[in-house]
Design an enzyme around this catalytic site. Structure first.
Site, PDB file in Angstrom:
ATOM      1  N   GLU A 109       0.850  -1.204   0.000  1.00  0.00           N
ATOM      2  CA  GLU A 109       0.000   0.000   0.000  1.00  0.00           C
ATOM      3  C   GLU A 109       0.882   1.249   0.000  1.00  0.00           C
ATOM      4  OE1 GLU A 109      -2.475   1.651  -0.559  1.00  0.00           O
ATOM      5  OE2 GLU A 109      -4.180   1.230   0.709  1.00  0.00           O
ATOM      6  N   ASP A 110       0.320   2.361  -0.449  1.00  0.00           N
ATOM      7  CA  ASP A 110       1.076   3.614  -0.396  1.00  0.00           C
ATOM      8  C   ASP A 110       1.072   4.215   1.007  1.00  0.00           C
ATOM      9  OD1 ASP A 110      -1.656   4.177  -0.496  1.00  0.00           O
ATOM     10  OD2 ASP A 110      -1.516   5.594  -2.166  1.00  0.00           O
ATOM     11  N   ASP A 113      -3.888   5.456   6.659  1.00  0.00           N
ATOM     12  CA  ASP A 113      -4.370   6.632   7.389  1.00  0.00           C
ATOM     13  C   ASP A 113      -5.210   6.148   8.560  1.00  0.00           C
ATOM     14  OD1 ASP A 113      -5.292   9.043   8.247  1.00  0.00           O
ATOM     15  OD2 ASP A 113      -6.308   9.600   6.414  1.00  0.00           O
ATOM     16  N   PHE A 162      -1.934  16.336   4.355  1.00  0.00           N
ATOM     17  CA  PHE A 162      -2.302  15.647   3.133  1.00  0.00           C
ATOM     18  C   PHE A 162      -1.104  15.591   2.196  1.00  0.00           C
ATOM     19  CE2 PHE A 162      -4.280  14.572  -0.853  1.00  0.00           C
ATOM     20  CZ  PHE A 162      -5.064  13.512  -0.426  1.00  0.00           C
ATOM     21  N   ARG A 175       0.169  12.205  -8.827  1.00  0.00           N
ATOM     22  CA  ARG A 175       0.717  10.867  -8.594  1.00  0.00           C
ATOM     23  C   ARG A 175       2.120  10.702  -9.166  1.00  0.00           C
ATOM     24  NH1 ARG A 175      -3.186   7.323  -6.729  1.00  0.00           N
ATOM     25  NH2 ARG A 175      -5.209   7.515  -7.720  1.00  0.00           N
TER      26      ARG A 175
HETATM   27  P1  IMP Z   1      -7.457   4.656   5.252  1.00  0.00           P
HETATM   28  O1  IMP Z   1      -8.496   3.625   4.944  1.00  0.00           O
HETATM   29  O2  IMP Z   1      -8.045   5.827   6.017  1.00  0.00           O
HETATM   30  O3  IMP Z   1      -6.249   4.088   5.965  1.00  0.00           O
HETATM   31  O4  IMP Z   1      -7.036   5.306   3.888  1.00  0.00           O
HETATM   32  C1  IMP Z   1      -6.070   4.749   3.092  1.00  0.00           C
HETATM   33  C2  IMP Z   1      -6.165   5.295   1.694  1.00  0.00           C
HETATM   34  O5  IMP Z   1      -6.492   6.681   1.682  1.00  0.00           O
HETATM   35  C3  IMP Z   1      -4.819   5.176   1.011  1.00  0.00           C
HETATM   36  O6  IMP Z   1      -4.763   4.002   0.257  1.00  0.00           O
HETATM   37  C4  IMP Z   1      -4.767   6.411   0.148  1.00  0.00           C
HETATM   38  O7  IMP Z   1      -5.248   6.105  -1.141  1.00  0.00           O
HETATM   39  C5  IMP Z   1      -5.679   7.416   0.801  1.00  0.00           C
HETATM   40  N1  IMP Z   1      -4.930   8.433   1.562  1.00  0.00           N
HETATM   41  C6  IMP Z   1      -4.817   8.559   2.896  1.00  0.00           C
HETATM   42  N2  IMP Z   1      -4.061   9.621   3.238  1.00  0.00           N
HETATM   43  C7  IMP Z   1      -3.666  10.188   2.076  1.00  0.00           C
HETATM   44  C8  IMP Z   1      -2.835  11.325   1.754  1.00  0.00           C
HETATM   45  O8  IMP Z   1      -2.292  12.062   2.611  1.00  0.00           O
HETATM   46  N3  IMP Z   1      -2.657  11.582   0.429  1.00  0.00           N
HETATM   47  C9  IMP Z   1      -3.221  10.813  -0.555  1.00  0.00           C
HETATM   48  N4  IMP Z   1      -3.996   9.741  -0.299  1.00  0.00           N
HETATM   49  C10 IMP Z   1      -4.225   9.436   1.012  1.00  0.00           C
HETATM   50 MG    MG Z   2      -4.502   3.929  -1.876  1.00  0.00          MG
END
Ligand code: IMP
Ligand code: MG
Length: 189
Positions: A109-110, A113, A162, A175
């Protein structure tokens, strides 16, 4: 610190991005992670499952640096509608094509959050009885601690701003930036 002016992006135009991780820092850390994974999976052939679209550069760089054999596959989910607010629910948009039963899987994963996407993905893979599943994320935001989701391989812990670049997007843009940039702290993206 390098900065970058946002252009041609509607309400975001004029914002100043700050580079928080350079290409060299990313490259060095990915190298370390690859070394660790190669050691942990010695004698095994894991399937690296990249989470589209954000993980593409991390997955590609990580896979190229591994000393072991591996296979690559992809999954796509949506957790954010637009902008930066999490919708709270995760939707499967494209499933894996490989069979993970009795295989070692590394989900790539990138960024983590809230951790909701990561937890959903891990459960999804576990339904198919793999030998093992681990999670590799280039970035970890502090919010994840609330969910008690633990990833085995983390590149960097980052603050709650962000971020864009190296796969991370804002409304599908930025990206392709080769390093990682942050929007201003007080910016409600
Ligand atoms: P989570 O389910 O809240 O952990 O969100 C994860 C997904 O949200 C990641 O796979 C990202 O695609 C996106 N995401 C969360 N934070 C960022 C950010 O700071 N920049 C860009 N995408 C984010
Ligand atoms: Mg993602």
């Amino acid at each position: 610190m390098r900065t970058r002016l946002v252009e041609n992006m509607g309400k975001y135009t004029g914002q100043v991005l700050e580079e928080i991780l350079t290409t060299e820092e990313i490259d060095n850390r990915v190298e370390e992670l690859a070394r660790q994974i190669s050691k942990d999976y010695e004698g095994k052939v894991p399937i690296l499952i990249g989470v589209l679209n954000g993980s593409i550069f991390f997955l590609a760089d990580l896979a190229k640096k591994l000393d072991i054999e591996c296979e690559l596959d992809f999954i796509k989910v949506s957790s954010y509608h637009t902008g930066t607010q999490s919708s709270g629910t995760v939707r499967l948009l494209k499933d894996i094509s490989c069979i993970v039963t009795d295989r070692d899987v590394i989900i790539v994963e990138d960024i983590i959050d809230s951790g909701l996407t990561a937890r959903f993905l891990k459960h999804r893979i576990l339904e198919n009885q793999p030998s093992s599943v681990t999670f590799a994320s280039l970035l970890l935001k502090p919010d994840c601690l609330k969910l008690e989701f633990e990833a085995e391989y983390i590149g960097f812990e980052v603050s709650d701003r962000f971020l864009v670049g190296y796969g991370l997007d804002l409304d599908q843009k930025f990206r392709n930036l080769p390093s990682i940039w942050a929007f201003p702290v007080d910016m409600n993206v």
